[in-house]
Write a protein that holds these residues in place. Structure first.
Motif, mmCIF file in Angstrom:
data_model
loop_
_atom_site.group_PDB
_atom_site.id
_atom_site.type_symbol
_atom_site.label_atom_id
_atom_site.label_comp_id
_atom_site.label_asym_id
_atom_site.label_seq_id
_atom_site.Cartn_x
_atom_site.Cartn_y
_atom_site.Cartn_z
ATOM 1 N N ILE A 176 0.861 -1.189 0.000
ATOM 2 C CA ILE A 176 0.000 0.000 0.000
ATOM 3 C C ILE A 176 0.893 1.233 0.000
ATOM 4 N N HIS A 177 0.878 1.969 -1.087
ATOM 5 C CA HIS A 177 1.746 3.145 -1.209
ATOM 6 C C HIS A 177 0.988 4.404 -0.826
ATOM 7 N N SER A 178 1.573 5.167 0.058
ATOM 8 C CA SER A 178 0.982 6.455 0.403
ATOM 9 C C SER A 178 1.344 7.451 -0.702
ATOM 10 N N ASN A 179 0.385 8.258 -1.080
ATOM 11 C CA ASN A 179 0.700 9.254 -2.119
ATOM 12 C C ASN A 179 1.392 10.479 -1.504
ATOM 13 N N GLY A 180 1.637 10.394 -0.193
ATOM 14 C CA GLY A 180 2.358 11.480 0.469
ATOM 15 C C GLY A 180 1.467 12.652 0.844
ATOM 16 N N GLN A 181 0.225 12.642 0.325
ATOM 17 C CA GLN A 181 -0.671 13.771 0.593
ATOM 18 C C GLN A 181 -1.642 13.452 1.731
ATOM 19 N N ALA A 182 -1.959 12.175 1.876
ATOM 20 C CA ALA A 182 -2.957 11.797 2.879
ATOM 21 C C ALA A 182 -2.403 12.017 4.286
ATOM 22 N N LYS A 183 -3.131 12.799 5.059
ATOM 23 C CA LYS A 183 -2.720 13.051 6.435
ATOM 24 C C LYS A 183 -3.431 12.027 7.317
ATOM 25 N N ARG A 184 -2.659 11.343 8.162
ATOM 26 C CA ARG A 184 -3.275 10.348 9.042
ATOM 27 C C ARG A 184 -4.150 11.026 10.086
ATOM 28 N N GLU A 185 -5.317 10.432 10.298
ATOM 29 C CA GLU A 185 -6.264 10.972 11.269
ATOM 30 C C GLU A 185 -6.436 9.975 12.414
ATOM 31 N N ASN A 186 -7.101 10.394 13.480
ATOM 32 C CA ASN A 186 -7.369 9.492 14.604
ATOM 33 C C ASN A 186 -8.481 8.516 14.222
ATOM 34 N N VAL A 187 -8.102 7.569 13.369
ATOM 35 C CA VAL A 187 -9.069 6.603 12.848
ATOM 36 C C VAL A 187 -8.611 5.184 13.159
ATOM 37 N N VAL A 188 -9.523 4.405 13.752
ATOM 38 C CA VAL A 188 -9.348 2.952 13.868
ATOM 39 C C VAL A 188 -10.086 2.358 12.682
ATOM 40 N N LEU A 189 -9.371 1.629 11.842
ATOM 41 C CA LEU A 189 -9.944 1.076 10.609
ATOM 42 C C LEU A 189 -10.167 -0.419 10.756
ATOM 43 N N SER A 190 -11.268 -0.900 10.195
ATOM 44 C CA SER A 190 -11.474 -2.341 10.071
ATOM 45 C C SER A 190 -12.104 -2.609 8.710
ATOM 46 N N PRO A 257 -6.971 4.454 0.098
ATOM 47 C CA PRO A 257 -7.106 5.733 0.809
ATOM 48 C C PRO A 257 -7.469 5.551 2.289
ATOM 49 N N TYR A 258 -8.238 4.503 2.585
ATOM 50 C CA TYR A 258 -8.609 4.247 3.988
ATOM 51 C C TYR A 258 -7.373 3.853 4.809
ATOM 52 N N PHE A 259 -6.537 2.981 4.234
ATOM 53 C CA PHE A 259 -5.301 2.596 4.923
ATOM 54 C C PHE A 259 -4.414 3.823 5.168
ATOM 55 N N ASN A 260 -4.318 4.663 4.154
ATOM 56 C CA ASN A 260 -3.398 5.805 4.236
ATOM 57 C C ASN A 260 -3.874 6.904 5.185
ATOM 58 N N LYS A 261 -5.175 6.908 5.495
ATOM 59 C CA LYS A 261 -5.734 7.960 6.336
ATOM 60 C C LYS A 261 -5.806 7.547 7.810
ATOM 61 N N SER A 262 -5.668 6.233 8.091
ATOM 62 C CA SER A 262 -5.903 5.717 9.444
ATOM 63 C C SER A 262 -4.610 5.606 10.247
ATOM 64 N N LYS A 263 -4.774 5.374 11.559
ATOM 65 C CA LYS A 263 -3.614 5.204 12.441
ATOM 66 C C LYS A 263 -3.525 3.801 13.034
ATOM 67 N N ILE A 264 -4.637 3.073 13.076
ATOM 68 C CA ILE A 264 -4.688 1.752 13.714
ATOM 69 C C ILE A 264 -5.580 0.849 12.874
ATOM 70 N N PHE A 265 -5.238 -0.436 12.832
ATOM 71 C CA PHE A 265 -6.117 -1.415 12.178
ATOM 72 C C PHE A 265 -6.599 -2.409 13.226
ATOM 73 N N ALA A 266 -7.919 -2.600 13.326
ATOM 74 C CA ALA A 266 -8.508 -3.533 14.297
ATOM 75 C C ALA A 266 -9.163 -4.680 13.542
ATOM 76 N N PHE A 267 -8.888 -5.902 13.998
ATOM 77 C CA PHE A 267 -9.381 -7.088 13.285
ATOM 78 C C PHE A 267 -9.981 -8.055 14.302
ATOM 79 N N SER A 268 -11.323 -8.092 14.357
ATOM 80 C CA SER A 268 -12.014 -8.868 15.397
ATOM 81 C C SER A 268 -12.561 -10.196 14.889
ATOM 82 N N SER A 269 -12.050 -10.678 13.760
ATOM 83 C CA SER A 269 -12.531 -11.928 13.164
ATOM 84 C C SER A 269 -12.088 -13.136 13.991
ATOM 85 N N SER A 270 -12.961 -14.150 14.039
ATOM 86 C CA SER A 270 -12.621 -15.371 14.782
ATOM 87 C C SER A 270 -12.330 -16.548 13.869
ATOM 88 N N SER A 271 -12.488 -16.369 12.561
ATOM 89 C CA SER A 271 -12.310 -17.495 11.629
ATOM 90 C C SER A 271 -11.710 -16.985 10.325
#
Length: 366
Positions: A176-190, A257-271
Motif C-alpha cells: 500500500i503506497h501512500s501518495n504522500g498527501q494523505a494526512k493520518r487521522e485518529n481513525v481505527v480502521l477495520s 485511501p482508507y489505509f493511508n488515512k488511518s492510524k490503527i487497524f482492528a481485526f475482530s474476526s474469529s475465523s
C-alpha cells in the motif's frame, strides 16, 4: 508468440474478496510470463470481474444464469460446461480455489487426465456439512496437489489425509503506497465482509466503551452470505448514540485511501484462512490488534512488536490493547516501524513464483 504453458485458473467469481484478489493477482502475474497462456473459468452464481486483469487472459463463463430454484439442474449444467471447456482448452495444469468449489471442479474433471491443484481459502478444516465433508475426503486425495495458506492448514490437511502433496504458500500482500498527501487521522480502521464471524458488532461496542474523544471507527465492507448485517450494525450504532464516531462505509473497491488515512487497524474476526487485510494494513504501516484465530494473524503479527495478538474472544484484552494503541503514540510509532517485517515473506512476485512452480511441478516428476 508460441505458447509453452497453458494454465487454467478456476474460481467462483472475481468479485470483491481476499480469495478473489489473490486469484486476480496470480492471473496478472502468470499472463505476464513469456510463453504462458492463461484461461480463467468462473463457475459461481455471480460471475463478475471487478479486478483489472490483462486482455490476454481468456475469461470463460457459462452461458446461462444460475437459478437457485433449479439448483440441481444448474449445478449439473455447470459441471458439464466446466468439463467440456477444460477438454477444449487442454491446459498443462489447473488451479482451483475455494472449498465446496474444489469438490465441484474435481467431480467435473474426474478421469479427464489433467492435473488439478486445489486450495481451500477459509478457516482450515472448516466444517462444510456432511455431504461436502464426505466429498472432500474422497475427492481431495485425487488432486495433483494441495496449497495450504499456513502451516496450521498443512497440519490439518495431513491429519485428515486429504492429500500427500502439500505446499505451504501464503498470500501475496499488495504494497500500500501512500501518495504522500494523505494526512493520518485518529481513525481505527477495520475492513471485511459483514458476516457474523467478523464480530463487527463487538468491535463497535468495544470502541464505544473505550470512549476516547476525537477518535473514529471506520468499517469498510458490504453484506455477504445473505446475513444482511449492515442494517443491524446501523441500528446498533444508533442505539449506542455513536453516529458521530462510528462510520459504516459499505463495500469499497478502492481501499488504499482508507489505509493511508488511518492510524490503527482492528481485526475482530474469529475465523480466517489468511487475512490479506492484516498484511495490507502492515504494509501501509498500521499497527494491528487482532484475535489470534486459528490461522493467519500469527503468520504476520509478532505480538508486542508490530501489533497485538489477543486470545480468541477475550474482549476485555482486545479492548485494553486497542485503548493502548489509541492513547499511546510511542507504542504506535514502535509498531509502525516494525510493521513491514510482518510481510517480508509475502512479496507478490515471489508468492506467484511459488504458485507457478508448484502447479507445474508434476512435469518435472515425470
Amino acid at each position: 508468440m508460441s505458447t509453452d504453458k497453458t494454465i487454467c485458473l478456476i474460481i467462483h467469481s472475481l468479485g470483491i474478496g481476499g480469495m478473489e484478489r489473490v486469484m486476480a493477482q496470480l492471473a496478472v502475474n502468470f499472463a505476464d510470463r513469456t510463453g504462458t497462456e492463461v484461461h480463467l473459468i468462473l463457475i459461481g452464481r455471480d460471475r463478475k470481474v471487478v479486478y483489472e486483469i490483462p486482455k490476454t487472459v481468456v475469461v470463460h463463463k457459462p452461458g446461462f444464469i444460475f437459478n437457485n430454484s433449479r439448483r440441481t439442474v444448474d449445478t449439473l449444467r455447470t459441471i458439464y460446461f466446466l468439463r467440456s471447456r477444460v477438454l477444449k482448452i487442454k491446459p498443462d495444469t489447473i488451479l482451483s480455489f475455494g472449498e465446496i468449489w474444489n469438490n465441484l471442479v474435481l467431480i467435473a474433471l474426474y478421469g479427464a487426465g489433467f492435473p488439478v491443484y486445489i486450495s481451500d481459502r477459509s478457516q482450515p478444516g472448516k466444517d462444510l456439512g456432511r455431504l461436502h465433508n464426505f466429498l472432500r475426503s474422497k475427492l481431495y486425495p485425487k488432486a495433483a496437489g494441495y496449497i495450504a495458506q499456513t502451516k496450521e492448514a498443512k497440519k490439518i490437511c495431513s491429519m485428515n489425509r486429504w492429500n500427500n502433496n502439500i505446499e505451504v504458500i501464503g498470500n501475496p500482500i499488495r504494497q500500500i503506497h501512500s501518495n504522500g498527501q494523505a494526512k493520518r487521522e485518529n481513525v481505527v480502521l477495520s475492513i471485511g465482509r459483514l458476516i457474523r464471524t467478523k464480530h463487527f458488532d463487538e468491535l463497535i461496542k468495544m470502541f464505544v466503551d473505550i470512549g476516547l474523544p476525537d477518535w473514529k471507527l471506520v468499517i469498510v465492507g458490504g453484506d455477504s452470505k445473505k446475513q444482511n448485517l449492515s442494517r443491524k450494525l446501523k441500528t446498533l450504532v444508533r442505539e449506542l448514540d455513536a453516529e458521530g464516531s462510528v462510520f459504516l462505509e459499505g463495500e469499497q473497491q478502492h481501499i488504499d485511501p482508507y489505509f493511508n488515512k488511518s492510524k490503527i487497524f482492528a481485526f475482530s474476526s474469529s475465523s480466517e484462512g489468511f487475512p490479506n487485510v492484516i498484511g495490507e494494513a502492515l504494509s501501509a504501516g498500521l499497527p494491528v490488534v487482532a484475535y489470534d484465530c486459528n490461522a493467519g494473524p500469527s503468520d504476520m503479527i509478532e505480538n508486542n512488536k508490530n501489533g497485538f495478538l489477543v486470545p480468541l474472544f477475550d474482549q476485555e484484552a482486545f479492548k485494553d490493547c486497542l485503548k493502548e494503541l489509541m492513547s499511546n503514540e510511542n507504542v504506535r510509532k514502535k509498531f509502525q516501524q516494525n510493521a513491514p517485517k510482518g510481510i517480508q515473506d509475502f512479496i507478490p512476485d515471489e508468492i506467484a513464483d511459488k504458485f507457478y512452480s508448484f502447479i507445474l511441478s508434476h512435469e518435472s516428476n515425470h
